[in-house]
Design a protein around this motif. Sequence first.
Motif, PDB file in Angstrom:
ATOM      1  N   GLY A 199       0.778  -1.233   0.000  1.00  0.00           N
ATOM      2  CA  GLY A 199       0.000   0.000   0.000  1.00  0.00           C
ATOM      3  C   GLY A 199       0.803   1.271   0.000  1.00  0.00           C
ATOM      4  O   GLY A 199       0.263   2.336  -0.301  1.00  0.00           O
ATOM      5  N   GLU A 238      -6.727   6.695  -7.298  1.00  0.00           N
ATOM      6  CA  GLU A 238      -7.694   5.685  -7.740  1.00  0.00           C
ATOM      7  C   GLU A 238      -7.026   4.638  -8.629  1.00  0.00           C
ATOM      8  O   GLU A 238      -7.359   3.447  -8.569  1.00  0.00           O
ATOM      9  CB  GLU A 238      -8.861   6.351  -8.478  1.00  0.00           C
ATOM     10  CG  GLU A 238      -9.743   7.248  -7.605  1.00  0.00           C
ATOM     11  CD  GLU A 238     -10.539   6.479  -6.550  1.00  0.00           C
ATOM     12  OE1 GLU A 238     -10.491   5.226  -6.533  1.00  0.00           O
ATOM     13  OE2 GLU A 238     -11.205   7.137  -5.735  1.00  0.00           O
ATOM     14  N   TYR A 240      -3.908   3.731  -8.383  1.00  0.00           N
ATOM     15  CA  TYR A 240      -3.128   2.928  -7.434  1.00  0.00           C
ATOM     16  C   TYR A 240      -4.044   1.916  -6.745  1.00  0.00           C
ATOM     17  O   TYR A 240      -3.700   0.734  -6.609  1.00  0.00           O
ATOM     18  CB  TYR A 240      -2.475   3.845  -6.399  1.00  0.00           C
ATOM     19  CG  TYR A 240      -1.397   3.176  -5.571  1.00  0.00           C
ATOM     20  CD1 TYR A 240      -0.054   3.457  -5.789  1.00  0.00           C
ATOM     21  CD2 TYR A 240      -1.709   2.273  -4.552  1.00  0.00           C
ATOM     22  CE1 TYR A 240       0.947   2.862  -5.026  1.00  0.00           C
ATOM     23  CE2 TYR A 240      -0.735   1.662  -3.797  1.00  0.00           C
ATOM     24  CZ  TYR A 240       0.593   1.956  -4.037  1.00  0.00           C
ATOM     25  OH  TYR A 240       1.569   1.352  -3.286  1.00  0.00           O
ATOM     26  N   LYS A 241      -5.200   2.391  -6.309  1.00  0.00           N
ATOM     27  CA  LYS A 241      -6.137   1.527  -5.590  1.00  0.00           C
ATOM     28  C   LYS A 241      -6.617   0.374  -6.455  1.00  0.00           C
ATOM     29  O   LYS A 241      -6.719  -0.772  -5.984  1.00  0.00           O
ATOM     30  CB  LYS A 241      -7.333   2.366  -5.121  1.00  0.00           C
ATOM     31  CG  LYS A 241      -8.334   1.586  -4.265  1.00  0.00           C
ATOM     32  CD  LYS A 241      -9.429   2.516  -3.752  1.00  0.00           C
ATOM     33  CE  LYS A 241     -10.400   1.768  -2.847  1.00  0.00           C
ATOM     34  NZ  LYS A 241     -11.458   2.682  -2.317  1.00  0.00           N
ATOM     35  N   LYS A 242      -6.882   0.633  -7.714  1.00  0.00           N
ATOM     36  CA  LYS A 242      -7.342  -0.436  -8.595  1.00  0.00           C
ATOM     37  C   LYS A 242      -6.269  -1.499  -8.789  1.00  0.00           C
ATOM     38  O   LYS A 242      -6.552  -2.705  -8.702  1.00  0.00           O
ATOM     39  CB  LYS A 242      -7.755   0.129  -9.957  1.00  0.00           C
ATOM     40  CG  LYS A 242      -8.269  -0.953 -10.909  1.00  0.00           C
ATOM     41  CD  LYS A 242      -8.929  -0.374 -12.143  1.00  0.00           C
ATOM     42  CE  LYS A 242      -9.486  -1.499 -13.029  1.00  0.00           C
ATOM     43  NZ  LYS A 242     -10.204  -0.970 -14.200  1.00  0.00           N
ATOM     44  N   GLN A 244      -3.753  -2.109  -6.813  1.00  0.00           N
ATOM     45  CA  GLN A 244      -3.468  -2.765  -5.535  1.00  0.00           C
ATOM     46  C   GLN A 244      -4.542  -3.781  -5.164  1.00  0.00           C
ATOM     47  O   GLN A 244      -4.286  -4.716  -4.396  1.00  0.00           O
ATOM     48  CB  GLN A 244      -3.339  -1.704  -4.430  1.00  0.00           C
ATOM     49  CG  GLN A 244      -2.449  -2.104  -3.254  1.00  0.00           C
ATOM     50  CD  GLN A 244      -3.165  -2.961  -2.224  1.00  0.00           C
ATOM     51  OE1 GLN A 244      -4.385  -2.882  -2.069  1.00  0.00           O
ATOM     52  NE2 GLN A 244      -2.406  -3.788  -1.500  1.00  0.00           N
ATOM     53  N   SER A 245      -5.724  -3.653  -5.750  1.00  0.00           N
ATOM     54  CA  SER A 245      -6.810  -4.606  -5.454  1.00  0.00           C
ATOM     55  C   SER A 245      -6.488  -6.008  -5.946  1.00  0.00           C
ATOM     56  O   SER A 245      -7.112  -6.977  -5.522  1.00  0.00           O
ATOM     57  CB  SER A 245      -8.122  -4.117  -6.078  1.00  0.00           C
ATOM     58  OG  SER A 245      -8.091  -4.214  -7.501  1.00  0.00           O
ATOM     59  N   LYS A 251      -1.560  -3.163   3.253  1.00  0.00           N
ATOM     60  CA  LYS A 251      -1.870  -1.806   2.815  1.00  0.00           C
ATOM     61  C   LYS A 251      -1.107  -0.741   3.597  1.00  0.00           C
ATOM     62  O   LYS A 251      -1.094   0.429   3.221  1.00  0.00           O
ATOM     63  CB  LYS A 251      -3.378  -1.555   2.936  1.00  0.00           C
ATOM     64  CG  LYS A 251      -4.227  -2.405   1.985  1.00  0.00           C
ATOM     65  CD  LYS A 251      -5.713  -2.141   2.188  1.00  0.00           C
ATOM     66  CE  LYS A 251      -6.569  -2.827   1.130  1.00  0.00           C
ATOM     67  NZ  LYS A 251      -6.398  -4.293   1.108  1.00  0.00           N
ATOM     68  N   LEU A 400      -1.925   7.199   1.238  1.00  0.00           N
ATOM     69  CA  LEU A 400      -2.218   6.024   0.415  1.00  0.00           C
ATOM     70  C   LEU A 400      -2.930   4.941   1.220  1.00  0.00           C
ATOM     71  O   LEU A 400      -3.918   4.350   0.748  1.00  0.00           O
ATOM     72  CB  LEU A 400      -0.924   5.467  -0.187  1.00  0.00           C
ATOM     73  CG  LEU A 400      -0.309   6.269  -1.327  1.00  0.00           C
ATOM     74  CD1 LEU A 400       1.075   5.721  -1.682  1.00  0.00           C
ATOM     75  CD2 LEU A 400      -1.213   6.253  -2.558  1.00  0.00           C
ATOM     76  N   THR A 401      -2.447   4.673   2.419  1.00  0.00           N
ATOM     77  CA  THR A 401      -3.079   3.647   3.254  1.00  0.00           C
ATOM     78  C   THR A 401      -4.526   4.021   3.564  1.00  0.00           C
ATOM     79  O   THR A 401      -5.421   3.168   3.531  1.00  0.00           O
ATOM     80  CB  THR A 401      -2.285   3.449   4.552  1.00  0.00           C
ATOM     81  OG1 THR A 401      -0.992   2.935   4.238  1.00  0.00           O
ATOM     82  CG2 THR A 401      -2.985   2.470   5.481  1.00  0.00           C
ATOM     83  N   VAL A 403      -6.563   5.810   1.721  1.00  0.00           N
ATOM     84  CA  VAL A 403      -7.362   5.585   0.505  1.00  0.00           C
ATOM     85  C   VAL A 403      -7.642   4.101   0.317  1.00  0.00           C
ATOM     86  O   VAL A 403      -8.783   3.698   0.028  1.00  0.00           O
ATOM     87  CB  VAL A 403      -6.637   6.154  -0.735  1.00  0.00           C
ATOM     88  CG1 VAL A 403      -7.346   5.725  -2.020  1.00  0.00           C
ATOM     89  CG2 VAL A 403      -6.570   7.680  -0.665  1.00  0.00           C
ATOM     90  N   LEU A 404      -6.629   3.272   0.500  1.00  0.00           N
ATOM     91  CA  LEU A 404      -6.804   1.836   0.302  1.00  0.00           C
ATOM     92  C   LEU A 404      -7.722   1.221   1.344  1.00  0.00           C
ATOM     93  O   LEU A 404      -8.363   0.190   1.092  1.00  0.00           O
ATOM     94  CB  LEU A 404      -5.444   1.133   0.321  1.00  0.00           C
ATOM     95  CG  LEU A 404      -4.489   1.520  -0.809  1.00  0.00           C
ATOM     96  CD1 LEU A 404      -3.149   0.816  -0.635  1.00  0.00           C
ATOM     97  CD2 LEU A 404      -5.077   1.192  -2.169  1.00  0.00           C
TER      98      LEU A 404
END
Length: 428
Positions: A199, A238, A240-242, A244-245, A251, A400-401, A403-404
């Motif tokens: 994350g 967003e 990054y989040k996608k 990282q999923s 995270k 970042l954490t 958001v994740l």
Amino acid sequence: MKRKLIAAIGVAGMMVGLVACGSDDKGSDKGSESKGPDSYKGQTLTVWAMDGSTPDQWQADLTAEFEKTTGAKVKFEVQQWNGIQQKLTTSLSEENPPDVFEIGNTQTAAYAKTGGLADLGDLKKEIGGDWAENLNEASVIDGTQYAAPWYFANRVVLYNKSVFAEAGIAAPPKTRDEFYAALDKIKAKGKAEPIYLPGQNWYYFVGLTIGQGAELVKKDGDKWVSNLGDPKVAAAAELYKKLQSYSKAPKDKDEATPQQADIFAKGKTGAFIGMGWEAGTAIKANPAIEKEIGYFTIPGETADKPEGVFLGGSNLAVAEGSKKKELAKEFLKLALSDKFEGQLAKLNGVIPNKESLNTNLAGNPVAEAAAPSAKFGGTTPLIAEWAAVENAPNPIKTYLTAVLNGKSPADAAKQVEGEFNKRLSQKQ
């Protein structure tokens, strides 16, 4: 900096440090108007370079040509990363500073602010007409050319060829959507984690903000403040989040906790985003993984425009207090010439300061994967105030954490902007 591993796989890792040392000869080039053999005879130029930056062959060839051209001697003094910033700061304030020294591209602004760097505007006019603009950006502070771009490195995707093949992925993806589709196939196969992305791999996130045209800071009156609330930064978060999923990585950890290359070495991961030298870390952990490692450029929205990347690297500078500025510039003219810039790129697998020299990277798979992104790369904000932001706990990692873990990018920005602004206000 794992230089032995770099040599093993033929690519240099990201450099964010500096270099320095003192000169010990008695001469000065003041009044040396003529150029050519013997014009600086009797002088010795001291050059400080970081451990691993100057391959033996490059250094030997450059030394011979410099001495033939100028009649002067050159003394390279290798510096270690540990403690180099304080050492350089001290050296630049003394009577005998280094003549030429390597400096991290993101640290150049801070040293320019102290008055320790000489103006190299005339050098830029003479030899820098085709330096890549984005690579030179970190050398120009408030409109003055305080350094010269030397070499750079950026992140790529390291992938497991067998995992990709077993999932039916015939070729490395060229676009973001193709990348997601490849990861979907690996996920559907159920035998490997599609990608390992912790994350807090914040340098990768910086690359995403560069790709979105976002700025991490903005001016508020005469102060720099957080710009994490910008919609363009949110768009990067967003993305990054996608990605990282697709990962099971924590995270709230970065790529070094644990070392992502060690995770990849186990052979149960499709890919990770990292520096080329991290392949050496994986190979050290599991030699059998070497035959499985491949590399490709981080895909962007379209095939002709890769993702933005953070460009770590080094500039070369001349000390304002050097008594041999003109001789130092003669050294830079040679070191940064196509001949020696190209040779350095070839030997160390680093991105050179002009795109035309990328042909020297042919045959080096890591460098070939990194090069297409270089012209779309950038750095963290080139302001002296930025240094404090990166100190632990880095507020961008906290952002970042958040958001994740489900906060909107806007709310995550509000969560950390107080600490972010506090750091930006610290006196340098």
